[in-house]
Write an enzyme that holds these catalytic residues in place. Sequence first.
Site, PDB file in Angstrom:
ATOM      1  N   ASN A 170       0.849  -1.193   0.000  1.00 52.28           N
ATOM      2  CA  ASN A 170       0.000   0.000   0.000  1.00 52.28           C
ATOM      3  C   ASN A 170       0.882   1.240   0.000  1.00 52.28           C
ATOM      4  O   ASN A 170       1.908   1.301   0.671  1.00 52.28           O
ATOM      5  CB  ASN A 170      -1.009  -0.004   1.155  1.00 52.28           C
ATOM      6  CG  ASN A 170      -0.421  -0.180   2.534  1.00 52.28           C
ATOM      7  OD1 ASN A 170       0.593  -0.855   2.707  1.00 52.28           O
ATOM      8  ND2 ASN A 170      -1.051   0.398   3.518  1.00 52.28           N
ATOM      9  N   GLU A 216       0.387   5.180   0.522  1.00 53.03           N
ATOM     10  CA  GLU A 216      -0.548   6.214   0.966  1.00 53.03           C
ATOM     11  C   GLU A 216      -0.105   7.596   0.490  1.00 53.03           C
ATOM     12  O   GLU A 216       0.984   7.762  -0.076  1.00 53.03           O
ATOM     13  CB  GLU A 216      -0.660   6.171   2.501  1.00 53.03           C
ATOM     14  CG  GLU A 216      -1.231   4.834   2.969  1.00 53.03           C
ATOM     15  CD  GLU A 216      -1.497   4.766   4.453  1.00 53.03           C
ATOM     16  OE1 GLU A 216      -0.998   5.628   5.210  1.00 53.03           O
ATOM     17  OE2 GLU A 216      -2.222   3.825   4.854  1.00 53.03           O
ATOM     18  N   CYS A 235     -10.432  -3.227  -4.663  1.00 55.78           N
ATOM     19  CA  CYS A 235      -9.447  -4.246  -5.054  1.00 55.78           C
ATOM     20  C   CYS A 235     -10.127  -5.505  -5.561  1.00 55.78           C
ATOM     21  O   CYS A 235      -9.643  -6.147  -6.493  1.00 55.78           O
ATOM     22  CB  CYS A 235      -8.518  -4.567  -3.879  1.00 55.78           C
ATOM     23  SG  CYS A 235      -7.314  -3.254  -3.588  1.00 55.78           S
ATOM     24  N   CYS A 283     -10.260  -4.824  -0.016  1.00 54.94           N
ATOM     25  CA  CYS A 283     -11.384  -3.873  -0.089  1.00 54.94           C
ATOM     26  C   CYS A 283     -12.186  -4.088  -1.372  1.00 54.94           C
ATOM     27  O   CYS A 283     -11.760  -4.805  -2.293  1.00 54.94           O
ATOM     28  CB  CYS A 283     -10.876  -2.435   0.000  1.00 54.94           C
ATOM     29  SG  CYS A 283     -10.188  -1.789  -1.542  1.00 54.94           S
ATOM     30  N   GLU A 285      -2.860  -4.747  -3.028  1.00 56.08           N
ATOM     31  CA  GLU A 285      -3.325  -5.675  -4.069  1.00 56.08           C
ATOM     32  C   GLU A 285      -3.261  -5.003  -5.441  1.00 56.08           C
ATOM     33  O   GLU A 285      -2.797  -5.587  -6.420  1.00 56.08           O
ATOM     34  CB  GLU A 285      -4.764  -6.112  -3.787  1.00 56.08           C
ATOM     35  CG  GLU A 285      -4.939  -6.886  -2.497  1.00 56.08           C
ATOM     36  CD  GLU A 285      -5.237  -6.010  -1.284  1.00 56.08           C
ATOM     37  OE1 GLU A 285      -4.698  -4.882  -1.210  1.00 56.08           O
ATOM     38  OE2 GLU A 285      -5.988  -6.459  -0.411  1.00 56.08           O
ATOM     39  N   CYS A 291      -3.966   0.550  -2.643  1.00 56.28           N
ATOM     40  CA  CYS A 291      -3.827  -0.662  -1.818  1.00 56.28           C
ATOM     41  C   CYS A 291      -2.742  -1.580  -2.376  1.00 56.28           C
ATOM     42  O   CYS A 291      -2.398  -1.513  -3.573  1.00 56.28           O
ATOM     43  CB  CYS A 291      -5.127  -1.440  -1.794  1.00 56.28           C
ATOM     44  SG  CYS A 291      -6.476  -0.619  -0.949  1.00 56.28           S
TER      45      CYS A 291
HETATM   46  N1  THU Z   1      -5.193  -1.584   2.551  1.00 55.17           N
HETATM   47  C1  THU Z   1      -4.605  -2.375   1.602  1.00 55.17           C
HETATM   48  O1  THU Z   1      -3.564  -2.028   1.042  1.00 55.17           O
HETATM   49  N2  THU Z   1      -5.200  -3.555   1.302  1.00 55.17           N
HETATM   50  C2  THU Z   1      -6.239  -4.091   1.987  1.00 55.17           C
HETATM   51  O2  THU Z   1      -6.676  -5.194   1.676  1.00 55.17           O
HETATM   52  C3  THU Z   1      -6.846  -3.344   3.102  1.00 55.17           C
HETATM   53  C4  THU Z   1      -6.446  -1.908   3.186  1.00 55.17           C
HETATM   54  C5  THU Z   1      -4.508  -0.365   2.947  1.00 55.17           C
HETATM   55  C6  THU Z   1      -5.118   0.941   2.523  1.00 55.17           C
HETATM   56  C7  THU Z   1      -4.550   1.888   3.560  1.00 55.17           C
HETATM   57  O3  THU Z   1      -3.254   2.299   3.166  1.00 55.17           O
HETATM   58  C8  THU Z   1      -4.419   1.046   4.803  1.00 55.17           C
HETATM   59  O4  THU Z   1      -4.447  -0.304   4.365  1.00 55.17           O
HETATM   60  C9  THU Z   1      -5.505   1.270   5.828  1.00 55.17           C
HETATM   61  O5  THU Z   1      -6.752   1.126   5.278  1.00 55.17           O
END
Ligand code: THU
Length: 143
Positions: free
Chosen positions: A51, A53, A99, A96, A64, A62
């Site tokens: 991920n 941000e 994804c 999510c 994935e 994310c």
């Molecule tokens: N996040 C992911 O990268 N994948 C997931 O399956 C769940 C959420 C990340 C997004 C964000 O950077 C952090 O987790 C918190 O939501």
Amino acid sequence: MVLSTSPSEKTLAELYARALEAASRAYAPYSRFRVGAALLLEDGTVQTGVNVENRSYGLTNCAERSAIYAAVSAANRSFVALAVSTPDADYPVSPCGACRQVISEFMKADAPVVFGPDASRLVHTTVSALYPYDALHELANSR
Ligand code: THU
């Protein structure tokens, strides 16, 4: 390391280990929630993603989708399994909705997906269980 393309339990465990290792490279200064993903490609190699941000929170990508976009950018579109590691959670956190949609674009309905906070607490599921009633493959087949 090249992994088998018919994903056995051992292969999925190795794929999960790659996702967990990738999570250490997450850029998550805002949520402090690191996620690593590992995609098993048809040729047996692995594409990882994390991920990423942003201070404009909605721009976050994310793990994935990072893995899938990196693989497609490198001319790979055939994925046989996906592992997702969320080491900062104390329970399995599933992909999510955004994804799930992107996963379903590139992976077969019966492709295995494993996710969890550590290797001892993995949920084993499939693309179709995460994203049922997906019309994409029917639409693709009718072209
Ligand atoms: N996040 C992911 O990268 N994948 C997931 O399956 C769940 C959420 C990340 C997004 C964000 O950077 C952090 O987790 C918190 O939501």
